[in-house]
Design a protein around this motif. Structure first.
Motif, PDB file in Angstrom:
ATOM      1  N   SER A  67      -1.113   2.581  -5.866  1.00 17.32           N
ATOM      2  CA  SER A  67      -0.244   2.098  -4.797  1.00 17.32           C
ATOM      3  C   SER A  67       0.548   0.905  -5.297  1.00 17.32           C
ATOM      4  O   SER A  67       0.235   0.313  -6.335  1.00 17.32           O
ATOM      5  CB  SER A  67      -1.060   1.709  -3.555  1.00 17.32           C
ATOM      6  N   GLY A  86       3.203  -2.473  -3.657  1.00 16.82           N
ATOM      7  CA  GLY A  86       3.819  -3.150  -2.520  1.00 16.82           C
ATOM      8  C   GLY A  86       5.304  -3.303  -2.747  1.00 16.82           C
ATOM      9  O   GLY A  86       5.740  -3.614  -3.856  1.00 16.82           O
ATOM     10  N   LEU A 135       1.621   4.541  -1.464  1.00 17.43           N
ATOM     11  CA  LEU A 135       0.896   5.398  -2.397  1.00 17.43           C
ATOM     12  C   LEU A 135       1.845   6.030  -3.412  1.00 17.43           C
ATOM     13  O   LEU A 135       2.969   6.423  -3.073  1.00 17.43           O
ATOM     14  CB  LEU A 135       0.150   6.501  -1.644  1.00 17.43           C
ATOM     15  N   ARG A 172       4.234   4.423   6.457  1.00 12.33           N
ATOM     16  CA  ARG A 172       4.675   4.584   5.065  1.00 12.33           C
ATOM     17  C   ARG A 172       5.434   5.882   4.857  1.00 12.33           C
ATOM     18  O   ARG A 172       6.345   5.955   4.029  1.00 12.33           O
ATOM     19  CB  ARG A 172       3.465   4.464   4.141  1.00 12.33           C
ATOM     20  N   GLY A 232       0.774  -1.234   0.000  1.00 13.47           N
ATOM     21  CA  GLY A 232       0.000   0.000   0.000  1.00 13.47           C
ATOM     22  C   GLY A 232       0.801   1.277   0.000  1.00 13.47           C
ATOM     23  O   GLY A 232       0.360   2.284   0.543  1.00 13.47           O
TER      24      GLY A 232
END
Length: 218
Positions: free
Chosen positions: A76, A78, A53, A153, A51
């Motif tokens: 997004s 991974g 972004l 993140r 996730g």
């Protein structure tokens, strides 16, 4: 004279006990998963971060094969990071534990309520307290999970080098893709679930009063 509440049948008691056992099993599995997940996030050299972004995302080339697609972009991605610092790991662990706490808490509440229903005395003070506590738990853990995910993140982006890896633009390239330095996708569903559980807790509180009044008249 009011009659006593009809107790659950044998079949109903069996079903409710199966539900209670299943809820406890789900809570136990979530707890075990939380422990293993925490250990993995805290100690593994390579850490998976889903996730992440993307800003100013370019159009995927394969979407150009269809004339029906008028716009396409990645939102997004991974990634797996090696040597991640402690701050980012701590927030990833917080995100993971918040999600697990929600599952464990709801599983315990469902098991408790099902057990009370099987006993034929659902409107106990403890059931109302459990439902009210679960409302707070659902709201708090749901919002904490989202906040921790955003901060984690952002910490990952900072670790990777925010100057080089974030989206932006300059004179030579007015728009280039990269990670978003900080992004929070706020989902208000935890508020809705919390309010719904508060309403159910209120219904149990009223049922408790009616049950007490009935017991006093019998």
């Amino acid at each position: 004279m009011p009659s006593s509440p009809t107790p659950p049948t044998r079949t109903e008691r069996v079903v409710l006990r199966i539900i209670a056992g299943g809820a406890l099993l789900v809570a136990a599995l979530a707890l075990v998963g939380a422990v293993f997940g925490t250990v993995s996030l805290a100690t593994d050299e390579r850490v998976a971060v889903p996730g992440m972004l993307i800003g100013n995302a370019e159009t995927p080339e394969f979407t150009e094969k269809s004339v029906a697609i008028v716009e396409a972009r990645y939102e997004s991605v991974g990634i797996e990071v090696t040597g991640l610092n402690g701050e980012a790991r701590a927030w990833l662990v917080t995100e993971h534990l918040s999600a697990a706490l929600l599952t464990v808490g709801l599983g315990l509440v469902v098991a408790w309520v099902a057990t009370r229903l099987a006993a034929g005395r659902p409107f106990a003070r403890s059931a109302t307290i459990a439902l009210g506590s679960s409302a707070i738990l659902v709201t708090a853990s749901g919002l904490l999970e989202q906040a921790a995910a955003a901060i984690a993140r952002a910490e990952v982006v900072d670790f990777l080098g925010s100057r080089d890896i974030t989206a932006g633009g300059n004179a030579d390239n007015p728009s280039y893709e990269g990670f978003v330095a900080f992004g929070l996708n706020l989902d208000l569903a935890p508020f809705a679930w919390g309010m719904a559980l508060i309403v159910v807790a209120g219904a149990f509180e009223l049922g408790q009063r009616l049950q007490r009044d009935t017991d006093g008249l019998v």
